[in-house]
Every structure is written in C-alpha cells, then in structure tokens.
Scaffold this motif. Structure first.
Motif, mmCIF file in Angstrom:
data_model
loop_
_atom_site.group_PDB
_atom_site.id
_atom_site.type_symbol
_atom_site.label_atom_id
_atom_site.label_comp_id
_atom_site.label_asym_id
_atom_site.label_seq_id
_atom_site.Cartn_x
_atom_site.Cartn_y
_atom_site.Cartn_z
ATOM 1 N N GLU A 153 11.599 11.661 -17.850
ATOM 2 C CA GLU A 153 12.325 12.803 -17.316
ATOM 3 C C GLU A 153 11.846 13.164 -15.915
ATOM 4 O O GLU A 153 12.643 13.605 -15.075
ATOM 5 N N SER A 154 10.553 12.965 -15.631
ATOM 6 C CA SER A 154 10.050 13.213 -14.271
ATOM 7 C C SER A 154 10.745 12.293 -13.273
ATOM 8 O O SER A 154 11.124 12.712 -12.168
ATOM 9 N N LEU A 155 10.905 11.045 -13.643
ATOM 10 C CA LEU A 155 11.569 10.075 -12.761
ATOM 11 C C LEU A 155 13.046 10.412 -12.597
ATOM 12 O O LEU A 155 13.611 10.236 -11.506
ATOM 13 N N ARG A 156 13.682 10.889 -13.654
ATOM 14 C CA ARG A 156 15.110 11.247 -13.554
ATOM 15 C C ARG A 156 15.309 12.538 -12.783
ATOM 16 O O ARG A 156 16.165 12.636 -11.905
ATOM 17 N N TRP A 157 14.493 13.527 -13.094
ATOM 18 C CA TRP A 157 14.678 14.876 -12.577
ATOM 19 C C TRP A 157 14.388 14.962 -11.080
ATOM 20 O O TRP A 157 15.039 15.698 -10.364
ATOM 21 N N MET A 158 13.412 14.195 -10.606
ATOM 22 C CA MET A 158 13.083 14.188 -9.188
ATOM 23 C C MET A 158 12.989 12.744 -8.709
ATOM 24 O O MET A 158 11.903 12.182 -8.586
ATOM 25 N N PRO A 159 14.146 12.113 -8.469
ATOM 26 C CA PRO A 159 14.133 10.711 -8.026
ATOM 27 C C PRO A 159 13.699 10.604 -6.565
ATOM 28 O O PRO A 159 14.429 10.991 -5.651
ATOM 29 N N THR A 160 12.502 10.092 -6.343
ATOM 30 C CA THR A 160 11.975 10.030 -4.979
ATOM 31 C C THR A 160 12.801 9.096 -4.093
ATOM 32 O O THR A 160 12.942 9.335 -2.903
ATOM 33 N N ASN A 161 13.331 8.029 -4.657
ATOM 34 C CA ASN A 161 14.191 7.093 -3.927
ATOM 35 C C ASN A 161 15.625 7.555 -4.125
ATOM 36 O O ASN A 161 16.430 6.910 -4.794
ATOM 37 N N ILE A 162 15.971 8.659 -3.490
ATOM 38 C CA ILE A 162 17.091 9.493 -3.912
ATOM 39 C C ILE A 162 18.463 8.841 -3.715
ATOM 40 O O ILE A 162 19.390 9.080 -4.481
ATOM 41 N N THR A 195 11.816 17.542 0.426
ATOM 42 C CA THR A 195 11.548 16.995 1.750
ATOM 43 C C THR A 195 12.707 16.102 2.147
ATOM 44 O O THR A 195 13.508 15.674 1.307
ATOM 45 N N GLN A 196 12.823 15.799 3.433
ATOM 46 C CA GLN A 196 13.959 15.028 3.927
ATOM 47 C C GLN A 196 13.509 13.632 4.339
ATOM 48 O O GLN A 196 12.365 13.426 4.750
ATOM 49 N N GLY A 197 14.415 12.684 4.241
ATOM 50 C CA GLY A 197 14.093 11.334 4.679
ATOM 51 C C GLY A 197 14.585 10.289 3.703
ATOM 52 O O GLY A 197 15.271 10.580 2.716
ATOM 53 N N LEU A 198 14.214 9.058 3.988
ATOM 54 C CA LEU A 198 14.606 7.938 3.142
ATOM 55 C C LEU A 198 14.029 8.085 1.738
ATOM 56 O O LEU A 198 14.661 7.736 0.747
ATOM 57 N N PHE A 199 12.795 8.591 1.641
ATOM 58 C CA PHE A 199 12.164 8.908 0.363
ATOM 59 C C PHE A 199 11.828 10.390 0.377
ATOM 60 O O PHE A 199 11.449 10.935 1.419
ATOM 61 N N VAL A 200 11.955 11.042 -0.762
ATOM 62 C CA VAL A 200 11.807 12.488 -0.797
ATOM 63 C C VAL A 200 10.841 12.908 -1.896
ATOM 64 O O VAL A 200 10.394 12.106 -2.715
ATOM 65 N N GLY A 201 10.551 14.196 -1.910
ATOM 66 C CA GLY A 201 9.727 14.803 -2.946
ATOM 67 C C GLY A 201 9.892 16.302 -2.861
ATOM 68 O O GLY A 201 10.597 16.805 -1.970
ATOM 69 N N LEU A 216 0.824 -1.205 0.000
ATOM 70 C CA LEU A 216 0.000 0.000 0.000
ATOM 71 C C LEU A 216 0.859 1.256 0.000
ATOM 72 O O LEU A 216 0.625 2.184 -0.783
ATOM 73 N N GLU A 217 1.872 1.285 0.874
ATOM 74 C CA GLU A 217 2.704 2.488 0.939
ATOM 75 C C GLU A 217 3.560 2.628 -0.308
ATOM 76 O O GLU A 217 3.751 3.746 -0.823
ATOM 77 N N ALA A 218 4.067 1.508 -0.842
ATOM 78 C CA ALA A 218 4.904 1.572 -2.033
ATOM 79 C C ALA A 218 4.117 2.045 -3.245
ATOM 80 O O ALA A 218 4.613 2.838 -4.060
ATOM 81 N N GLY A 219 2.878 1.574 -3.369
ATOM 82 C CA GLY A 219 2.069 1.952 -4.518
ATOM 83 C C GLY A 219 1.470 3.332 -4.414
ATOM 84 O O GLY A 219 1.028 3.893 -5.424
ATOM 85 N N SER A 220 1.434 3.889 -3.232
ATOM 86 C CA SER A 220 0.785 5.182 -3.027
ATOM 87 C C SER A 220 1.759 6.349 -3.058
ATOM 88 O O SER A 220 1.531 7.349 -3.753
ATOM 89 N N ASP A 221 2.858 6.250 -2.322
ATOM 90 C CA ASP A 221 3.675 7.426 -2.038
ATOM 91 C C ASP A 221 4.573 7.849 -3.192
ATOM 92 O O ASP A 221 4.550 9.013 -3.602
ATOM 93 N N THR A 222 5.383 6.941 -3.709
ATOM 94 C CA THR A 222 6.415 7.367 -4.656
ATOM 95 C C THR A 222 5.833 7.837 -5.982
ATOM 96 O O THR A 222 6.333 8.799 -6.579
ATOM 97 N N THR A 223 4.778 7.175 -6.468
ATOM 98 C CA THR A 223 4.160 7.623 -7.721
ATOM 99 C C THR A 223 3.518 8.990 -7.543
ATOM 100 O O THR A 223 3.612 9.858 -8.427
#
Length: 553
Positions: A356-365, A487-493, A297-304
C-alpha cells in the motif's frame, strides 16, 4: 536584366516555397489521423501549453478520466502515448517489450546533465543490454536473497538513529537505503547521516529530477531548433552542465577509488568488480563505468527512502493502520525480539502495508517514458515509430474502479494478495498486479526484489519498535501533513513534514540498542566497516560471455 516573365516565375516559386513552409510549420502540433484521442491541439505547440508547471500527474489523471485508458498528447514535434490502465500496460510494455523498450532523446536530462551516460535514459541497444546483463547478475531474485545481512545491519543502525534523533527521521531512512547500496556497488558502508557524499547524492538527484522535468527542458526536447540559441538565451543549459559537473565528480570519485582498490587487491566484493571485468573484455570506458555504478547508487538510495518517508506520513495520518499493524507484530513476533525477514510469511498485514505504501505514494509517478522503435497498432489506433509511451502510474493507482477511495491508506486492499512484488509484476492477469512503481517490460526496475526486503524490514521494525504520531504546535494542536503536497520532478515524494517518533516501551528501546551494539561488536571494525564480507554474496560473479534471458516478454 531578367525578363518580367522570369521575375514572375521567381516570385511564384518563392511564394510557393513560403506557402509550403508555412503549411508544414502549421502541421506541427496537430494530432494526425489514427492516433488515440486526446485534448484539442493548437498549431505549433499542440498540447504543450496545457502541461502544468507543477503536479503534472493530476492533469494526466484528468485526461485519463476524459479520454480513456490510452490517449495521445501532441507536444510540438513529438507524439506522446499515455497508458492509464493495467491492461494497456500489459499489452504494450510487457507483451510487446521488444519494440517498446527504448527512450526518446532527452537533451537536458541525458545529453547535458548526464553526458549521454545515464543508464535510466539510455536508448535500447548493445550498450544498454550489456549493462542490464551485469545488473541482472547482482539484482535477480536469487541474488537478492544474499544481501539480507547487509539489510539487517543497516536497519539496526537506522533504528538507533531514530532513537537518538527522531526529528531527523528522513536522514536516517536515507542513510539506511544509501549504505545498503554503497556496500553492494562499491564495497563500503555509509556510516553517518552527515556524510557529505550522502547529502550530495540526494541533493544532486533532486536537481537532476527537477532539471529533467522543467518546461524549458521539455521545450528543448520538442523544438530542437532552440538548442542552437546561445547560452545567455538558454540559462537552463548552464545549470544542467553544472549539475553534470558535480554529479560526475561524485560518481567518478567513487568509481576511480574502488577501481584502484580492485586492481591492487584491497577491495571487498562488489558490483564494481564486474565493471572492471567488463572494461577488460568489452572496452567499457571509465566514464560509462562511473555513471553505471552511480546510476545504481541513486536508484537504490532515493526511491526506497522516499517510499519509507511516505509510509511514516501515512502512519501519522491514518493511526488506525498503525494500531492494527502493531497488533499483528505483537501476536506474531512478541516483545522479546526484532522482526526478521523470516517472519515475512507470517506478517501478512505488514506486507500489505509495504504494497500500500508503494501504491499510495508512487515515487515514479509517471514513469520514465518508453519509446516505440517501429510503427504499431493497438485497439485500432496507430502508434507511430519514435513516439514516447508514458506509464501513468498515478492514474492507475488512483483509479477508484481499481482501488476504491484511493487516497485512503488501506493495506486491507491486499488482504488476499500473497504475491511477492516480482510475482505480481509478472502475473498474466494485469488486474492482479499490485502496483506499477517499478515500471514494466524490459525497462522494469531490477532492484524490486531487494527493495521488497528493505521495505519489509524497515516497515516491520519501525512499527514494532516505535509509535508515530502527529507533532503538536505551540498551542497543543496536532499538525496534520497534507498528503497531496508532493515534491516536483521526474521522481517525487512527500513534501517535508514533521512527526513525533518515540519508542513503544523501555524494553523495545533496550532491545533495539542491544541488537545494534551486538552487531557492532561482532561484525564491524574500528572504522565501522565490515571485518569480513558475509559469505554467499552474489557479487563479483559476473561472466561477460554468459547469456541472460529477458525477464518480461
């Protein structure tokens, strides 16, 4: 009374023991011979004191520029190997995935926050392989195609949400990705942006990501002796336990509810049906089943959702891209219908916008660190057993030799790339891989095939139906978001920003509203749930004895 000779021998033994102890203590934090290069260390801490409290990805990028595509950090008692080129990732995480697919201990993130149950942080072993096998069953390439009816419906509600309350665009993007996932995992739709469980999920995941990446969490991982301190000296422990309590309440609530419906025959096809089968055949506990479904649930919701938020930001900061994308949509799709997944092959620039969205702002940084399970050697360097291995996603994506002018949002980088995300990840030539957000090796995110369609539908339809512009302040001056504030953390945005989102024309608005109204009338019941699940869904089809080959070797 002991003799003077005996006392001297005792004193000598104590001195020797102290000397040996001090010597061993001083060895902690030193870079041992044969490791990849890295910044200078100091005793005990190693490089721990050089890890910044925020924007860690920028420091890793600087070190990659200074020390090359593979460098090492010594963090107290641990060794961290950082991979900052496509070739090093391919050579180690992909080609040697058999020994590069585990995780290091994560005392705060896994033990305290997750009760040892979070699949993301689980060590490589029988439990992880069993869960991965079940997940593969619903997320593989073939299965991903079957969920288009879910994606299409949720996307249409998202469009109407953007029409009705455009200032809440982030909430609408989150409901879109969350509702798709709740249908696949639990069999129900999330119908409102105000759903408390939706809000709890995103808030809780942010807390998890923050807690797992603080200096305190790192210190407890690197110096296990600190775990013996009482709670009043380690306030992070209490916070982590509280995050776990709330998180478990959400995940177990979802799981136990759907389990009851499965057992009494009222549940719709969903992934949790497979978990019930696993309970019957492999003894899966309710706690692990709850966290497995919650992890999906969290994987499918947050990063996309975070990627789509970054896309909106890019459109208002780089309006020339929006204009070109809308020109392609007008030529291929026209003003009389919404884009569909069947248009993917003919909307190449839109697909480039997704990449380019995935490259430009990699949520799993910086990825989630892998761990190597045996001693290895690479490029003449020694990589010791149990070392953490970081995929420096930001460093690779922002390498000007790979992507000139990397902070420019430029979809034309992919003008000659016609690969799907999955094809690019498996390309034998790592220089032709489009991006690294989904990880690598056996830990690669299995949801990328679904994410690709969700992103394409959202990007194409938002661009088809809306103009996205900078908001004006009280003086009529445009407000430009800072694209480097994350944002800061293990996953970002992106940090929160405002945008002015409006329909391109009255005709576009009418068509979007009509598409949603038609879907409601034909597909949904009075509770806005599916009357009948579309045929062909790759759900509830798991066979516990089936074998699944690893996707990346």
């Amino acid at each position: 009374m002991p003799s003077s000779v005996t006392l001297l021998a005792l004193y000598a033994a104590i001195a020797l023991s102290l000397g040996v102890g001090v010597s061993r203590l001083l060895q902690i934090g030193r870079r041992s011979k044969g490791l990849p290069p890295g910044p200078p260390t100091i005793p005990i801490l190693g490089n721990f004191h050089q890890i910044p409290s925020k924007d860690v990805h920028l420091q890793f990028q600087k070190w990659a520029e200074e020390y090359g595509p593979i460098f090492s950090l010594i963090l107290g008692t641990r060794t961290l190997i950082v991979l900052s080129s496509d070739q090093t990732v391919k050579d180690l995480l992909d080609k040697r995935s058999a020994i590069y697919s585990s995780r290091q201990d994560a005392y705060v993130g896994q033990d305290l926050v997750s009760g040892g149950l979070r699949v993301l942080l689980m060590k490589y072993g029988p439990a992880w392989r069993m869960i991965r096998k079940m997940i593969h069953n619903i997320l593989n390439i073939s299965a991903a195609r079957s969920y288009v009816p879910y994606q299409d419906l949720e996307n249409k509600q998202m469009l109407v949400g953007l029409l009705d309350s455009p200032s809440n665009f982030i909430d609408h993007l989150r409901r879109y990705t969350n509702s798709l996932t709740t249908q696949m995992v639990f069999g129900f739709r999330t119908t409102s942006i105000n759903d408390p469980k939706l809000q709890q999920l995103f808030h809780g995941f942010e807390k998890f990501a923050e807690a797992n990446s603080t200096g305190g969490a790192l210190a407890l991982d690197l110096f296990p002796v600190l775990r013996r301190l009482p709670d009043f000296l380690v306030p992070l422990r209490a916070r982590a336990k509280e995050i776990h309590r709330k998180e478990k309440e959400l995940y177990m609530g979802h799981w136990m509810d759907v389990k009851r419906r499965i057992l009494n025959g009222t549940a719709k096809p969903c992934f949790c049906v497979d978990l019930v089968k696993a309970q019957e055949t492999e003894g899966l506990s309710d706690d692990l089943a709850g966290y497995t479904s919650g992890s999906l649930l969290e994987a499918g919701s947050d990063t996309t959702a975070a990627t789509l938020t970054a896309f909106v930001q890019a459109m208002i900061v780089f309006p020339e891209v929006q204009k070109r994308a809308q020109q392609e949509l007008d030529e291929v799709v026209g003003p009389d219908r919404l884009p569909t997944v069947d248009d993917m092959d003919n909307l190449h620039y839109i697909r480039c916008c997704v990449k380019e969205s995935l490259r430009w702002m990699p949520t799993n940084i910086l990825g989630v660190p892998h761990a190597v399970t045996q001693d290895d050697e690479y490029m003449g360097y020694r990589i010791p057993k149990d070392a953490g291995v970081v995929l420096n996603v930001w460093g690779i994506h922002m390498d000007p030799n790979r992507h000139p002018n990397p902070r420019q949002f430029d979809p034309s980088r992919y003008a000659h790339d016609f690969q799907s995300l999955g094809e690019a990840a498996l390309n034998s030539d790592p220089s032709k891989r489009d991006q690294f957000v989904f990880g690598a090796g056996r830990r690669i995110c299995q949801g990328m095939h679904i994410a690709e369609r969700s992103l394409f539908l959202a990007v194409s339809r938002i661009l088809w139906g809306f103009n996205m512009e900078k908001l004006l302040d009280s003086n009529g001056v445009e407000i430009t978001p800072d694209i480097d504030k994350l944002t800061q953390g293990l996953f970002v945005g992106p940090e929160d920003f405002e945008a002015r989102i409006s329909p391109r024309s009255a005709k576009h608005e009418l068509l979007m509203r009509q598409a949603w109204d038609d879907s409601v009338a034909s597909l949904l019941d009075k509770d806005m749930q599916w009357k009948e699940v579309p045929k062909g869904m790759a759900l509830s089809t798991y066979t516990p004895t089936a074998k699944v080959e690893e996707e990346v070797e």
